[in-house]
Design a protein around this motif. Structure first.
Motif, PDB file in Angstrom:
ATOM      1  N   UNK A  40     -18.777  66.164   6.268  1.00  0.00           N
ATOM      2  CA  UNK A  40     -18.095  67.445   6.187  1.00  0.00           C
ATOM      3  C   UNK A  40     -18.680  68.248   5.043  1.00  0.00           C
ATOM      4  N   UNK A  41     -18.392  69.524   5.011  1.00  0.00           N
ATOM      5  CA  UNK A  41     -18.842  70.375   3.920  1.00  0.00           C
ATOM      6  C   UNK A  41     -18.181  69.943   2.611  1.00  0.00           C
ATOM      7  N   UNK A  42     -18.929  70.055   1.529  1.00  0.00           N
ATOM      8  CA  UNK A  42     -18.372  69.688   0.227  1.00  0.00           C
ATOM      9  C   UNK A  42     -17.328  70.709  -0.200  1.00  0.00           C
ATOM     10  N   UNK A  43     -16.192  70.226  -0.597  1.00  0.00           N
ATOM     11  CA  UNK A  43     -15.111  71.084  -1.064  1.00  0.00           C
ATOM     12  C   UNK A  43     -15.067  70.993  -2.589  1.00  0.00           C
ATOM     13  N   UNK A  44     -15.478  72.044  -3.304  1.00  0.00           N
ATOM     14  CA  UNK A  44     -15.513  71.969  -4.772  1.00  0.00           C
ATOM     15  C   UNK A  44     -14.150  71.746  -5.404  1.00  0.00           C
ATOM     16  N   UNK A  45     -13.064  71.999  -4.650  1.00  0.00           N
ATOM     17  CA  UNK A  45     -11.735  71.752  -5.190  1.00  0.00           C
ATOM     18  C   UNK A  45     -11.414  70.263  -5.203  1.00  0.00           C
ATOM     19  N   UNK A  46     -12.165  69.505  -4.405  1.00  0.00           N
ATOM     20  CA  UNK A  46     -11.919  68.067  -4.289  1.00  0.00           C
ATOM     21  C   UNK A  46     -12.978  67.253  -5.030  1.00  0.00           C
ATOM     22  N   UNK A  47     -14.239  67.696  -4.939  1.00  0.00           N
ATOM     23  CA  UNK A  47     -15.347  66.967  -5.558  1.00  0.00           C
ATOM     24  C   UNK A  47     -15.404  67.227  -7.064  1.00  0.00           C
ATOM     25  N   UNK A  48     -16.179  66.383  -7.763  1.00  0.00           N
ATOM     26  CA  UNK A  48     -16.369  66.580  -9.193  1.00  0.00           C
ATOM     27  C   UNK A  48     -17.865  66.608  -9.514  1.00  0.00           C
ATOM     28  N   UNK A  49     -18.205  67.276 -10.597  1.00  0.00           N
ATOM     29  CA  UNK A  49     -19.592  67.317 -11.061  1.00  0.00           C
ATOM     30  C   UNK A  49     -19.950  66.007 -11.760  1.00  0.00           C
ATOM     31  N   UNK A  50     -21.229  65.693 -11.764  1.00  0.00           N
ATOM     32  CA  UNK A  50     -21.680  64.487 -12.467  1.00  0.00           C
ATOM     33  C   UNK A  50     -23.150  64.649 -12.828  1.00  0.00           C
ATOM     34  N   UNK A  51     -23.622  63.757 -13.714  1.00  0.00           N
ATOM     35  CA  UNK A  51     -25.003  63.803 -14.190  1.00  0.00           C
ATOM     36  C   UNK A  51     -25.848  62.742 -13.497  1.00  0.00           C
ATOM     37  N   UNK A  52     -27.093  63.107 -13.198  1.00  0.00           N
ATOM     38  CA  UNK A  52     -28.084  62.160 -12.703  1.00  0.00           C
ATOM     39  C   UNK A  52     -29.133  61.961 -13.785  1.00  0.00           C
ATOM     40  N   UNK A  53     -29.284  60.729 -14.239  1.00  0.00           N
ATOM     41  CA  UNK A  53     -30.385  60.396 -15.130  1.00  0.00           C
ATOM     42  C   UNK A  53     -31.513  59.850 -14.270  1.00  0.00           C
ATOM     43  N   UNK A  54     -32.684  60.472 -14.337  1.00  0.00           N
ATOM     44  CA  UNK A  54     -33.823  60.074 -13.519  1.00  0.00           C
ATOM     45  C   UNK A  54     -34.762  59.239 -14.377  1.00  0.00           C
ATOM     46  N   UNK A  55     -34.691  57.929 -14.186  1.00  0.00           N
ATOM     47  CA  UNK A  55     -35.385  56.999 -15.090  1.00  0.00           C
ATOM     48  C   UNK A  55     -36.890  57.179 -15.050  1.00  0.00           C
ATOM     49  N   UNK A  56     -37.472  57.411 -13.871  1.00  0.00           N
ATOM     50  CA  UNK A  56     -38.923  57.515 -13.777  1.00  0.00           C
ATOM     51  C   UNK A  56     -39.441  58.867 -14.230  1.00  0.00           C
ATOM     52  N   UNK A  57     -38.612  59.885 -14.151  1.00  0.00           N
ATOM     53  CA  UNK A  57     -39.039  61.242 -14.510  1.00  0.00           C
ATOM     54  C   UNK A  57     -38.599  61.660 -15.896  1.00  0.00           C
ATOM     55  N   UNK A  58     -37.665  60.923 -16.494  1.00  0.00           N
ATOM     56  CA  UNK A  58     -37.212  61.249 -17.833  1.00  0.00           C
ATOM     57  C   UNK A  58     -36.338  62.477 -17.908  1.00  0.00           C
ATOM     58  N   UNK A  59     -35.694  62.844 -16.808  1.00  0.00           N
ATOM     59  CA  UNK A  59     -34.859  64.048 -16.771  1.00  0.00           C
ATOM     60  C   UNK A  59     -33.396  63.684 -16.552  1.00  0.00           C
ATOM     61  N   UNK A  60     -32.524  64.593 -16.934  1.00  0.00           N
ATOM     62  CA  UNK A  60     -31.112  64.512 -16.587  1.00  0.00           C
ATOM     63  C   UNK A  60     -30.765  65.771 -15.802  1.00  0.00           C
ATOM     64  N   UNK A  61     -30.183  65.585 -14.628  1.00  0.00           N
ATOM     65  CA  UNK A  61     -29.882  66.684 -13.720  1.00  0.00           C
ATOM     66  C   UNK A  61     -28.381  66.726 -13.479  1.00  0.00           C
TER      67      UNK A  61
END
Length: 773
Positions: free
Chosen positions: A678-699
């Motif tokens: 289903x489509x993501x509902x921003x009222x229900x979902x939460x934000x989070x961080x992705x740490x990319x181990x091979x690229x050294x980035x946080x998204x």
């Protein structure tokens, strides 16, 4: 390395005094500056991929790595395998050449290509902005304008050297535009760029080294002059003005010497590799005429054709790394201080990763997994600019000169070096009187949308013809599809499916024919009274001779050939993938049982064939006869070495899932063609961080954003297809954090392990995830 620690057999083989390792005939003969390697590096080291994937080259003084998994592992670990020698001169420089460079105050320093942590990633983060897909979009108009102008110059001539007359100068102008520097004399810059390449990766003679050094020194001075000019007014567009502005915010991260080095390296990186990639691509496509004709007929294939050309014949043949600690590569011990030549072009043609790797297949669904741009934290930042340029070149030439041919008899030459390749000249010819724009006035007004970033595989269809339509049960027809030209179809394995474009909808159907028969595909389709249009279209519209667009085959329901005993369970039309699996196990003499469930024998598709081929192993469960399958009894006792494969209605799959709860987590494997997505509902979902181990980035992933979308916005390549959690294409390794799994691909045990996720639909349970990307 002592002979005692070397894994190779020393008997009757000479030992290199430096490495202490025995040298095979292939390793002793390896010459990356020879004609064979320059013309086709992957072919030149095929022997290595087959027999000696990691070897020591005494003539080069490097360990050479040629298989996909090993090359990717080296790219992934930039601590053990330092990039610090990536720009080191591979041929020792004469004292006279050094003196020449010193006269020009040449002081090329570390750049993003060859610096270690902790310096590299802070700089990369600060300088990444102009390379993201949304920021690259405004460069498309100049790429199109330049390409059109250069083709205009020769379109009515009938013969051209595409390198001299287009492919070198357009990328150079685009590179200067992207960097934000003033356009200078093209011939001079071309000379400088070639000199830089030969100076770093080539093997010039002592006499040639002086000329090379002179040009490199002048190039260095030119780069410094441009930096100073931009520093006086850094308000304009382009990466260099952007970097100068960022220097004011981060003076310790972006230093003056760094800007000077980056200016020089940026021209080469943004220009020469793209120019060579374009020449390689056009040469490859014109040598494979049917593929070129496919692109002319369907320009929607161009984005993936670019990836396939980069995979098959990319412009980056190899990279170099320095080993910082004793380690192993591909199981071979390699000592600290060793130098590696990692031949990523060879990895791109490794049959262990790419099916039929020497064939040019513009519909290859994993072409984007090539390593031409590298991988991990040092992956090429300009990859999407290069992709854009290559797409526009192919679009312009296939539309305006579809009758283009290579001039026969020409010999292709390459500037000898280990790492970058492209023909110095590419002569083509055509009949100007046949130019389509002469008879189609609106031809030049058309535009093919450019994909900025890694392409999805959704557009990779081929047109097949319905050869037969045969009833095989009540409301079930078997459809036989063939390539209208008679060409062989892509290979497939049991459990695979294809996707048909049926009017306004697309639907997936499992293949139920013989995988050894490359001339045709067979599917069976049930008319569903609740159809949303797919099965109704098949039954009402498909007739012998009908053309249909087909994508695939793909397989996320694979048969494990090492399983000791197979329990196959099919419900109704779910027999299609199960039958192909049972056929394979039967042919191999394996142990299996087949349970086929249906309301009545008249509704059970392909039943005659199932009875004929699997009678002794077949258990029919017919509801009308009062013989329903008792899944609880069937799965009462877990059996070591046994797997259950099932396809059918959801109620059957749910029952099997419940009845196998006490079995090992990966014992049950099921095939799905729908999800509860289903489509993501921003009222229900939460934000989070992705740490990319091979690229050294946080998204950061927003509440209304998929992980896949967030990764692409950060310039991280992740292939995708269905984007519904059905196909497994967008899978990413999970190194930390708890995943909220929403796909139907992973087994129960795979979900519990938490080491993989589908980035198109699954999310984080908590505040963060760490991915191996």
């Amino acid at each position: 390395m002592s002979t005692e620690s070397c894994p190779a057999d020393h008997v009757d083989r000479p030992t290199d005094p430096v490495s202490g390792c025995p040298v095979s005939a292939g390793a002793a003969a390896f010459d990356p500056f020879g004609d064979a390697y320059q013309a086709d590096p992957p072919e030149a080291v095929r022997w290595s991929r087959d027999d000696e994937p990691v070897f020591y080259s005494p003539s080069l003084g490097y360990w050479v790595v040629t298989r996909y998994d090993d090359v990717k592992a080296v790219f992934r670990d930039n601590t053990t395998f330092s990039p610090s020698i990536a720009l080191e001169k591979i041929t020792p420089v004469s004292d006279e050449a050094i003196a020449t460079l010193e006269r020009y105050d040449y002081a090329m320093n570390r750049t993003l290509v060859n610096e270690d942590e902790p310096e590299h990633m802070p700089r990369r983060r600060v300088l990444m902005g102009p390379f993201t897909p949304d920021r690259l979009a405004h460069h498309e108009p100049i790429v199109r304008r330049l390409t059109r102008e250069y083709v205009d110059r020769f379109v009515d001539v009938g013969k051209a050297d595409l390198v001299d007359e287009m492919l070198w100068e357009v990328p150079l102008t685009v590179a200067l535009h992207f960097l934000g520097v003033p356009e200078e004399d093209m011939a001079t810059l071309r000379k400088y760029s070639i000199a830089h390449t030969v100076n770093t990766w080539g093997r010039p003679s002592p006499e040639e080294q002086l000329t090379v050094a002179e040009n490199v020194g002048k190039f260095w001075q030119f780069a410094g002059t441009v930096v100073e000019k931009l520093r006086r007014d850094p308000s304009g567009d382009g990466w260099m003005p952007y970097s100068i502005r960022k220097q004011r915010e981060y003076p310790d991260i972006i230093t003056d010497s760094y800007l000077h080095s980056m200016m020089m390296a940026g021209i080469v990186a943004a220009h020469e590799t793209t120019a060579n990639a374009a020449a390689n691509a056009l040469k490859l496509l014109l040598e494979n005429r049917t593929v070129w004709d496919e692109l002319c007929a369907d320009p929607g294939l161009i984005p993936n054709a670019v990836e396939e050309c980069l995979r098959h014949s990319g412009s980056v043949a190899a990279w170099r790394r320095l080993v910082t600690a004793d380690t192993t590569v591909g199981g071979v011990p390699v000592p600290a201080g060793a130098k590696l030549l990692i031949v990523n072009s060879s990895a791109n043609r490794d049959e262990r990763h790419f099916e039929d790797p020497d064939t040019v297949d513009v519909r290859r669904d994993n072409a984007t997994e090539h390593l031409t741009f590298g991988y991990g934290s040092h992956q090429c930042m300009g990859k999407n600019l290069a992709r854009m340029e290559l797409q526009v070149f192919l679009e312009e030439l296939t539309r305006r000169l579809p009758h283009l041919d290579l001039v026969p008899g020409q010999r292709f030459s390459y500037v000898p070096n280990t790492s970058f390749r492209g023909p110095e000249h590419l002569w083509v010819q055509w009949d100007p009187a046949a130019n389509p724009e002469r008879s189609e006035p609106g031809l030049l007004d058309t535009r093919q949308p450019v994909r900025i970033g890694e392409p999805t595989t959704r557009g990779l269809s081929r047109t097949l013809t319905v050869e037969r339509v045969d009833p095989t049960a009540r409301d079930v027809v078997e459809i036989t599809l063939a390539e209208p030209t008679g060409a062989a179809l892509p290979s497939w394995s049991p459990g695979a499916h294809i996707e048909l474009e049926l009017g306004e909808v697309s639907r997936q159907y499992s293949l139920c024919g013989d995988p050894e028969d490359r001339s045709r595909y067979r599917i069976a389709v049930l008319r569903d009274p609740g159809s949303r249009g797919g099965s109704r279209y098949v039954h009402d519209e498909l007739r012998p001779g009908t053309s249909v667009a087909v994508r695939g085959p793909r397989n996320h329901f694979r048969l494990d050939a090492d399983t000791r005993h197979h329990v196959f369970v099919a419900g109704g039309i779910g027999i299609t993938p199960i039958l192909a699996m049972a056929d394979a196990v039967c042919a191999a003499g394996g142990s299996y049982e087949l349970h086929y469930c249906g309301r009545s024998t008249g509704t059970m598709a392909l039943l005659d064939r199932v009875r004929r081929d699997h009678g002794p192993r077949l258990h029919e469960h017919v509801s009308e006869a009062g013989d329903r399958l008792d899944v609880t009894a069937l799965l009462a006792e877990p059996t070591d070495g046994t797997r259950i494969y099932a396809c059918g209605p959801q109620r059957l799959l749910s029952a099997l899932d419940g009845a196998s709860a006490h079995w090992p987590g990966d014992a049950l494997r099921v095939e799905h063609f729908t999800t509860a997505g289903h489509e993501l509902d921003p009222a229900v979902e939460h934000a989070f961080d992705l740490t990319l181990a091979d690229s050294g980035l946080t998204v950061r992933v927003a509440p209304d954003q998929t992980v896949l979308a967030a990764l692409r916005a950060a310039n991280i390549d992740v292939p995708s297809d269905c984007e519904e959690g059905l196909c497994g294409t967008c899978e990413a390794p999970v190194l930390g954090g708890e995943v909220d799994h929403r796909d139907v691909v992973l087994t129960r045990s795979e979900r519990s392990a938490g080491t993989r996720m589908m980035t198109c639909c699954s999310r984080a349970c908590g505040a963060s995830l760490t991915l191996g990307l």
